[in-house]
Design an enzyme around this catalytic site. Sequence first.
Site, short mmCIF file in Angstrom:
data_model
loop_
_atom_site.label_atom_id
_atom_site.label_comp_id
_atom_site.label_asym_id
_atom_site.label_seq_id
_atom_site.Cartn_x
_atom_site.Cartn_y
_atom_site.Cartn_z
N GLU A 1 60.41 26.94 -14.42
CA GLU A 1 58.97 26.96 -14.19
C GLU A 1 58.70 26.78 -12.70
O GLU A 1 59.34 25.96 -12.04
CB GLU A 1 58.26 25.82 -14.93
N LEU B 1 54.22 29.92 -20.64
CA LEU B 1 53.05 30.47 -19.96
C LEU B 1 52.89 31.95 -20.32
O LEU B 1 53.89 32.67 -20.39
CB LEU B 1 53.18 30.32 -18.43
N CYS C 1 64.39 29.08 -20.28
CA CYS C 1 64.99 30.22 -20.94
C CYS C 1 66.49 30.26 -20.67
O CYS C 1 67.08 29.31 -20.19
CB CYS C 1 64.36 31.52 -20.43
#
Length: 603
Positions: A71, A49, A2
Amino acid sequence: MCGIYITNIPFEKEVVIEKLKSIEFRGPNNLGYDKIDGISLGHLRLSILDLDQRSNQPFDFDGYWIVFNGEIYNFQIIKTELLELGHHFATTSDTEVLLKGYIEWGKNILPKLNGMFAFSIYDRKKKTLFCARDRTGVKPFFYYWKDGKFEICSQLRPLISKSSKVSKDAVSIYLDCGYIPSPYSIIEDVFKLPPGNFMEIDLENGTKTVSEYWNLKPVVIRDISYEEAKKELHQLMIDAVRIRMQADVTLGSFLSGGIDSALVSAIAQKIAAVPVNTFTIGFEDPNFDESKVASQFASIIGSNHKETICGPKDALAMLPMLVKVYDEPFADSSALPSLLLNSVTKQHVTVALSGDGGDESFLGYNHFDYLKRFEKISKVPYFVRRFLSLFYNERIFKYRPEGINSLLKTKNSNDYSKGIFTGFDSIQLKRANKWFGFYEGYKNWATNSVQRMADLNIKLWLENDSNVKVDRASMAYAVEVRSPFLDYRIIEFARTLPVSFRYGQGFKKKIIRDILKEYIPEEVFNQPKKGFAIPIGKWIREELKSDIQEHLNDDFLNSVPNLDVNKFKKQLEIHFSGKSDYAFNIWKLFLLAKWCKEFNLKF
């Protein structure tokens, strides 16, 4: 994967939103914004996710707010530990686990994390901000800091304003390296948080501290047999690939003609229940094309292979995107095919495994061979070599003098390693060396010179070139790239092995090759490696020549701080004539000129 943003500068909401939109490619699934106690938090989400909006960010719980990029691959293990401590969870994301882990353990959460990450957590009760970056700098973290005011972002573009000034120190470093290493950035008062570091900001006192939580350590060689080491590494690789295959979106793997991506793809295919999508970029020029070898690999492991062959026009069409998404001058020309690869990959998957990091830990680069050659020549006393260098010039020998002089004029193996990554023949007027103090640790961590070079490779080049290239090229198309070889357990394990397990006369990455034999026959993968390169020297003389001449005019060159203009112009002339190759220096200045134009900044 992101984009994060947080600041205590009193911008209006519309200003922050526009800043985020300038890098919206990093997270096209959601743009989030909150303002608490004068702290603006923004987030761009690429959903991987828990695709539900409940996991959108900024994410808050019990007076803590987080913006997080990356992550946490072992989040399920940490989540189990937190459940046993009485925590409850409203999502299935790693974001909630990270936040509640910080609430439980504070900064001691960091050694527990196995992942790629850059995050900031605002503690509303204590009025503090806690920020951290992963161990090897896979995820970017830029921050502006001046007089207690801060602005943090995943990319530099939102931090550049009309009042921004170009850092002349950073330009000097760039002229040598072709990138700008942490903690520097191209803009004054904007910095990069170094990998393996965390930053704490006391908002009430207007102070900050930056501290280290991880680094390479002095090497201690394990008492282990080669077969035991191979078995243990194989299991580590399987686990590193397995935990990187967790996703609620489609996943694939990059597959070149190299053994690192072949091993990662082969393991992924063994773990997967269905054929894995693999992706290769090939080139029309056979001197740079590995697509046929990659196709052989794919056929053997049983992946669903997709191959794209490109020519100069295809790669050069990526040049505007390179300037747009890299934010700083960045002169690794393999960024062009990397962008092209990700543009193709995004049509099929959102997450891709890669083989990045294998050459650093398992000694796959040619410069390790160059180092051994230097060590043979360095047996000749330095004063003798220095004297001989006075008689070597290209007028007599018809070759560029830099290669031979790098052997003759360099004192020792540490200096040679430094020269490999910063250049032996600078185009600076006065060479800047102060910045290298941040990277001197490689001299002390190992007694073996090859391992010392590998350590510098990891600390300097991997973070500031390879990881930057992969992050920006993948994020440009909203692809998340995961690299099992960058698992800190593998990096640490490799450094405990004798160099002879990894490198020796006539072979590189021996232990990786021997593991790969269990998946692909040696005669198939034991072919010359061409690397993920493009014929940039040729393109500079042909397709790009007029554009380069337009950008690298006298006005621009004379404005570049600390540039030896006469020396560079001579190199440019020689390169255009075809007598020698100065592509890297020319590409550096070309990208610098493009960057100045993109951001409308002058020196």
